[in-house]
Every structure is written in C-alpha cells, then in structure tokens.
Design a protein around this motif. Structure first.
Motif, PDB file in Angstrom:
ATOM      1  N   PHE A 113       0.844  -1.191   0.000  1.00 37.01           N
ATOM      2  CA  PHE A 113       0.000   0.000   0.000  1.00 37.01           C
ATOM      3  C   PHE A 113       0.885   1.249   0.000  1.00 37.01           C
ATOM      4  O   PHE A 113       1.845   1.342   0.766  1.00 37.01           O
ATOM      5  CB  PHE A 113      -0.914   0.021   1.217  1.00 37.01           C
ATOM      6  CG  PHE A 113      -2.046   1.016   1.109  1.00 37.01           C
ATOM      7  CD1 PHE A 113      -3.203   0.684   0.419  1.00 37.01           C
ATOM      8  CD2 PHE A 113      -1.944   2.277   1.658  1.00 37.01           C
ATOM      9  CE1 PHE A 113      -4.246   1.586   0.301  1.00 37.01           C
ATOM     10  CE2 PHE A 113      -2.975   3.190   1.533  1.00 37.01           C
ATOM     11  CZ  PHE A 113      -4.133   2.846   0.855  1.00 37.01           C
ATOM     12  N   GLU A 156      -9.580  -7.266   3.042  1.00 42.76           N
ATOM     13  CA  GLU A 156      -9.618  -5.939   2.445  1.00 42.76           C
ATOM     14  C   GLU A 156      -9.080  -4.939   3.466  1.00 42.76           C
ATOM     15  O   GLU A 156      -9.068  -5.206   4.671  1.00 42.76           O
ATOM     16  CB  GLU A 156     -11.038  -5.539   2.046  1.00 42.76           C
ATOM     17  CG  GLU A 156     -11.552  -6.204   0.778  1.00 42.76           C
ATOM     18  CD  GLU A 156     -11.872  -7.686   0.997  1.00 42.76           C
ATOM     19  OE1 GLU A 156     -11.481  -8.497   0.141  1.00 42.76           O
ATOM     20  OE2 GLU A 156     -12.493  -8.026   2.015  1.00 42.76           O
ATOM     21  N   LEU A 175      -6.770  -5.580  -2.756  1.00 43.69           N
ATOM     22  CA  LEU A 175      -5.501  -5.910  -3.403  1.00 43.69           C
ATOM     23  C   LEU A 175      -5.778  -6.771  -4.624  1.00 43.69           C
ATOM     24  O   LEU A 175      -6.350  -7.861  -4.521  1.00 43.69           O
ATOM     25  CB  LEU A 175      -4.585  -6.654  -2.429  1.00 43.69           C
ATOM     26  CG  LEU A 175      -3.203  -7.047  -2.969  1.00 43.69           C
ATOM     27  CD1 LEU A 175      -2.405  -5.810  -3.350  1.00 43.69           C
ATOM     28  CD2 LEU A 175      -2.443  -7.881  -1.932  1.00 43.69           C
ATOM     29  N   TRP A 187      -3.366  -1.806  -5.095  1.00 43.62           N
ATOM     30  CA  TRP A 187      -4.569  -1.588  -4.289  1.00 43.62           C
ATOM     31  C   TRP A 187      -5.499  -0.620  -5.023  1.00 43.62           C
ATOM     32  O   TRP A 187      -5.077   0.446  -5.466  1.00 43.62           O
ATOM     33  CB  TRP A 187      -4.215  -1.000  -2.923  1.00 43.62           C
ATOM     34  CG  TRP A 187      -3.505  -1.973  -2.024  1.00 43.62           C
ATOM     35  CD1 TRP A 187      -2.177  -2.206  -1.953  1.00 43.62           C
ATOM     36  CD2 TRP A 187      -4.120  -2.844  -1.077  1.00 43.62           C
ATOM     37  NE1 TRP A 187      -1.883  -3.166  -1.021  1.00 43.62           N
ATOM     38  CE2 TRP A 187      -3.084  -3.580  -0.448  1.00 43.62           C
ATOM     39  CE3 TRP A 187      -5.427  -3.089  -0.677  1.00 43.62           C
ATOM     40  CZ2 TRP A 187      -3.319  -4.532   0.530  1.00 43.62           C
ATOM     41  CZ3 TRP A 187      -5.665  -4.032   0.323  1.00 43.62           C
ATOM     42  CH2 TRP A 187      -4.622  -4.750   0.916  1.00 43.62           C
TER      43      TRP A 187
END
Length: 629
Positions: A490, A530, A544, A550
């Motif tokens: 992320f 999630e 993802l 993402w």
C-alpha cells in the motif's frame, strides 16, 4: 348620373379589394405564427431532458439542430414583417438569402465550439448579433423595395425602422400579456377545483403554437392600426429626445473631468472600453430620436438642436478613449474574443463619430448648409458596415476564437508571457475547438515548462479553477490493532491529481493531528482481507488485485438516524464490534448494461414506512329482480 354611379362602383370595388388584401395578409401572418410555434415545439421536444434519454432526432445532430433552431426562431419574424410591405418576389428572395446565411453561420458557430450533445449548441452572442443584423438588413431592404430604388430617401428608412421597432416591442408585450391572462384564468379555475387550463398551458405542444399565434396577431393588429403606431412612436421619440440633454451633460462632464482625475481610475475598472462604447451608443440612439427623419418641418426645438450638435462632437473623444483603452489591454494581455468584438464595435462607432462630427461642424463653417445632413448618409453607411462586420465575426473570415488563440499562442512562444502567467484555461474552456487543438499541441511542446504547465492545466475542472500541480503528500494512517503494520504494497504517499473517488477522499489522511485509522477485514468472505481506512466521516475500502495494486471499489457512509451514526468513523473502526450485513434486496442489471441499486425506504432501525392502502369500493349492488307475476 351614370358617371357618378360608375365612380361609386369603382370605389366600392377598390375598397373590397383592399379589404380582401388585408384578410389575405392576416391569414398569411397567422399561418406563419402557427407554423413557427409548431416548428419550435418540435425542436424542443427532441432535446434531451431529465425524463427522456437519449435525445430524439434532430437533436441527435447538434449541427442540424442549431441550424434549424436559428432559422425557425428568426426567419418567421422576418416574414411577418415583410408580408404586405415587400413585393412577393422580393420577400421570397430576401427570406431565402436570410435563411441560408443564418443556417451557414449557425453551422460554423456550432462547429467551432466542438460541442457535445448536452452542451448549449449556439452561443448567446451569436443569437443576439444575428437578431441585430437581421433587423438592420431587413430595414435597409424594405424602403428600397417600396421606393423601387437601390437607395431610398432617408425619411423612408427612418419611418420603416422606427415603426418596426415600436411594433416589435408592442407585439412582444401583447404576447406577454396574453400569457399573464392565461395564468390568471388558470388560477381562477383552480380555486374552484378545475385544473384543466393549468394543465393545458403547461404543455409545450400548446404553449409554443399559441405564443406564435399571439405574436402574429399582434403584428397584424398593429399593422392595421398604422396611425396608432405612429402616435406611440411620436410620443416615445419625444420623450427619448429630451433625455439627450441629460446624456450630453453627463458625457461632457465626464470628459471635462478627465484632465483633473487622470485615466488611471478608468483603466483600473477593467471594463473601460465597454463603458465608453455603451455611452457612445446611448448618445447615437438619442441623437437619432431628436433628428428623426430630418425634414425641416419636423426639427426639434433650438435647445435640442444644440444638444444634438454638442453630442455629435462628443462622440469622437469617447471613441478615441475606447480605442485607446482597448489597445492598451491588447498590448498587455493579447487578443481575446471579447476584445475583438469590442474592436469591431469601436470600428462602427468610429464611422458614426466621423460622420456625426462632420454633420455638426459643416453648418457652423458653411452658412446655409442643412442642419446635421451628414447624419443621414452616416446612418446608412454604418448600417451596411455593421451587417458586414457581424457576418465576418461569426464566419471563418474573422472568427474571434481563431484570431485570439493564434495571438495568445504566438505571445507565449515569443516569450512575451511566461508559462506560469499564460491562461491555459482560456484555451481549454473558452476558445472552442481551435483552442483545444492548440492546448493539446502545447501539452506536447518541446519546451518542458510549457508542457508541464499544460499538463497541470489539464486537471482543471472549470474555467476559473487553478491548475493542479502533481505533488506527492505523505499519508498519516495508523493501523489497528496497535502494532499491526500497513500492508507493504500500500502506498505511503499519494499524488492529488484532482480526480474524484478514493484519491480525493484520502485528502483527509494527511493531517498530523487527525490521522486516519485502518484495519484489515475480510468483507466478502473470499479468504483475503480488504483494507478499511477510516477518516472522520467515512470508511474507504481498498482491495488488493492480482497485479499487486490496491484499488478502491467504494466507500461506506453512515446512516444518520436520530443521533446514531453521527460520531467519528475512526472510533467505530477501533471498536472491532462491526459485522457485515447481507443485502436482502440484490441489485439489478438491465439488458442495456445499466446497474440499478436498491435503496431501502427504512433508513433507520425501528423505523418503517407506513403505506395505507385504500381498498377499492365495492361493486354496486345489482337491483333486485321484479317479483314474478
């Protein structure tokens, strides 16, 4: 005795012929008004609205729609004004030329914009200037046709133009009064429980034809009552002519004060040219109300004759000021469509100033010269010039957008304006197709600074939005429970590029004082977590993908229910006491791939929507059969 009888019979036949001509003219005018209303209703019916998509033909073709609209809106008015005043052949030729020119100019006006179906297809300036050109052109033709001469005597032009102006104003007022009475009648009927009239006047198929009929009726009635219109015109001209004294004093005072105040205050307004040109235009109109047709027996009093000459001399310094201010703005900031149109108006104004100035000076120098005689030739020349200028401005010949874009880009490439000061928004939003093409070319420029500024301007949402530079901002996100790390894939920063959705929502996760909260949670029970990121007002969901990136499928928003759900969503995420809620009513997908989501009527716990169903009335009882005898 016989001769007298023959004369009387001839006179009667002549009167009947005139009465027949009036009836034929009335029928033709009413037919034109009705057809115009039906045509405009048909056009507007095809245009898309909130209840009907996609648009119907001809609105599916903006070019065709715009051409038909301008022709149906203005050509019938030209025909209404020409019936009974122009010879049929002249009316047909003039109507055909006017319609063809309007359609061609409308096509260009639409094409240069690069329109979409939901855009306004005709620019307001084009519509206004088209009406002005038609009015001037029509009243250059009517007197010439009536007098059977290429150039008619000036009183014929004055009579035709000012009579038509009064008639147009009265006809518009009549149509407006007609609708006021209809609304009043609808309100009266509604009071007693009858809504049929209100429903009827709300229908476009009724409104457009009735408006066309009302306007055509007014044109016919005012044409028959010629003496009444002349009386109204005389009163209007008399009142306006005395306002010339006021405007002359104001303009003279303004010009006399300039040497003491300087021009800085005037230039600082940013609209000096428009103000001065508007003042000059007011003087020109008021001068003509006092001069009228120029006949010696129709001259105004001495005080007004002096005011006419003084005002005519004041036009020159006003036009000089307007041109001066316009040249300063063009020198500083280059050409824009507004400045090109202002320059065209100043050109026409300069012709008026020269002609009127000569008309005021010549009688003072040469004794015995007719008072303000040069005004007549000036008005005719200015009318022809105005029509020619309008045709040039709204055709490819002198398209303001094309000239402005070429000048602005030339200034940028020549270094007269730096990329950080250049108005990329003008190219994107206000210069039509030619500006958008120039903008795309600048975005691919070999000059890195110009290309970067153009790319930043690409993210502008409207004309007055500021260009958004691509700046990466660190995200402030705390994972839950404490000690959990944010997924490695992320991003730790985000570039706010002006887009909507998750990118825009994450602007709430950049504050050091109020960081966002995040938690991993398997929402769809697919075995993969999630990432839920909560700021104060919502929870953003990130998934993802197989490509390791993402993406956000959507956002959770709380329901506001009597104090429930008004808290900080980050605290809700901290409690770890939430669960997924199955959707009882699934979404729908139609055959045309449109998704339909279900919105429950019950928005809050414990609340329900009550619907009282009224049972149908019982069937009437059958009458009992008569007793058998």
């Amino acid at each position: 005795m016989t001769g007298s009888h023959d004369d009387h019979s001839a006179s009667g036949r002549s009167g009947l012929a005139r009465e027949g001509d009036r009836r034929a003219t009335a029928a033709v005018r009413l037919g034109i008004g009705l057809l115009q209303g039906v045509a405009l209703w048909w056009l507007t019916r095809s245009w898309p609205n909130e209840y009907r998509h996609p648009p119907l033909w001809p609105a599916t073709d903006p070019w065709l729609f715009g051409c038909l609209f301008i022709v149906f809106a203005f050509l019938p008015v030209v025909l209404l004004a020409g019936v009974g005043r122009l010879r049929p052949v002249t009316l047909i030729v003039w109507g055909g030329i006017a319609g063809a020119v309007m359609a061609a100019l409308a096509f260009h006006d639409i094409d240069r914009q690069g329109v979409k179906l939901d855009d306004t297809v005709l620019s307001p300036l084009f519509v206004v200037f088209t009406a002005v050109a038609l009015f001037i052109g029509h009243h250059l033709i009517v007197p010439a046709d009536r007098e059977r001469r290429l150039i008619a005597p000036y009183p014929a032009y004055f009579d035709a133009a000012w009579m038509a102006g009064v008639q147009l104003a009265l006809s518009i007022g009549f149509a407006g009064a007609f609708w006021l009475l209809l609304f009043l009648g609808a309100a009266l009927f509604k009071v007693i429980g009858l809504t049929f009239l209100g429903d009827l006047i709300g229908k476009s198929w009724f409104a457009f034809p009735m408006t066309g009929l009302a306007f055509a009726t007014a044109v016919q009635l005012t044409d028959v009552r010629d003496g009444l219109i002349r009386g109204v015109r005389a009163v209007a001209l008399m009142l306006l002519s005395w306002l010339l004294l006021v405007m002359t004093v104001l303009a003279a005072g303004f010009l006399a004060a300039l040497p003491f105040t300087g021009l800085k205050g005037l230039w600082d307004t940013g609209s000096a040219t428009a103000l001065v040109l508007a003042s000059a235009g007011a003087l020109i109109i008021l001068i003509n109300t006092a001069y009228q047709d120029g006949r010696p027996d129709n001259r105004p009093p001495l005080v007004l004759r002096i005011a006419v000459q003084v005002a005519s001399l004041l036009l020159t310094p006003l036009i000089v000021l307007a041109v001066w201010g316009l040249m300063l703005r063009i020198g500083q900031y280059g050409l824009t469509p507004d400045r090109i149109i202002a320059a065209a108006c100043a050109l026409v104004g300069a012709v008026y100033a020269v002609g009127y100035g000569l008309g005021a000076i010549v009688p003072l120098i040469r004794k015995g010269s007719d008072w303000m005689k040069a005004l007549e030739a000036t008005n005719l020349a200015s009318g022809v010039l105005a029509v020619a200028v309008i045709l040039a401005l709204f055709s490819p010949l002198a398209d303001p957008a094309r000239l402005s874009v070429a000048d602005q880009v030339k200034r940028l490439e020549a270094g007269k304006v730096t990329p950080d000061k250049f108005d990329f928004g003008f190219l994107r939003f206000e210069s039509g197709k030619v500006g958008q093409q120039a903008f795309e070319k600048l975005a691919r420029s070999t000059d890195a600074d110009i290309a970067r500024r153009a790319q930043e301007a690409r993210k502008m949402e409207d004309r007055w939005d500021s260009p958004k530079p691509d700046v990466a901002v660190d995200l402030r996100i705390e994972m839950l429970p404490a000690g959990t790390a944010l997924p490695a894939a992320f991003p730790r920063s985000v570039v706010f590029d002006g887009s909507t959705g998750a990118n825009q929502a994450l602007t709430s996760c950049t504050s050091k004082d109020e960081p966002c909260k995040a938690r991993l949670f398997d929402l769809d029970a697919d075995g993969r977590d999630e990432l839920l990121i909560a700021h104060r007002f919502a929870v953003i969901v990130f998934v993802l993908g197989d490509d390791g990136k993402w993406t956000s499928p959507g956002t959770y928003m709380p329901r506001i229910c009597a104090g429930v759900g008004r808290g900080d969503m980050r605290k809700t995420l901290e409690t770890d006491q939430f669960q997924t809620e199955p959707q009882r009513w699934p979404g729908l997908r139609s055959s045309d791939s449109i998704n339909w989501t279900f919105t429950p009527d019950t928005q809050c716990p414990g609340e329900a929507v009550r619907v009282d169903l009224v049972p149908p009335p019982p069937p009437p009882a059958r009458p009992a059969p008569p007793p058998a005898r």
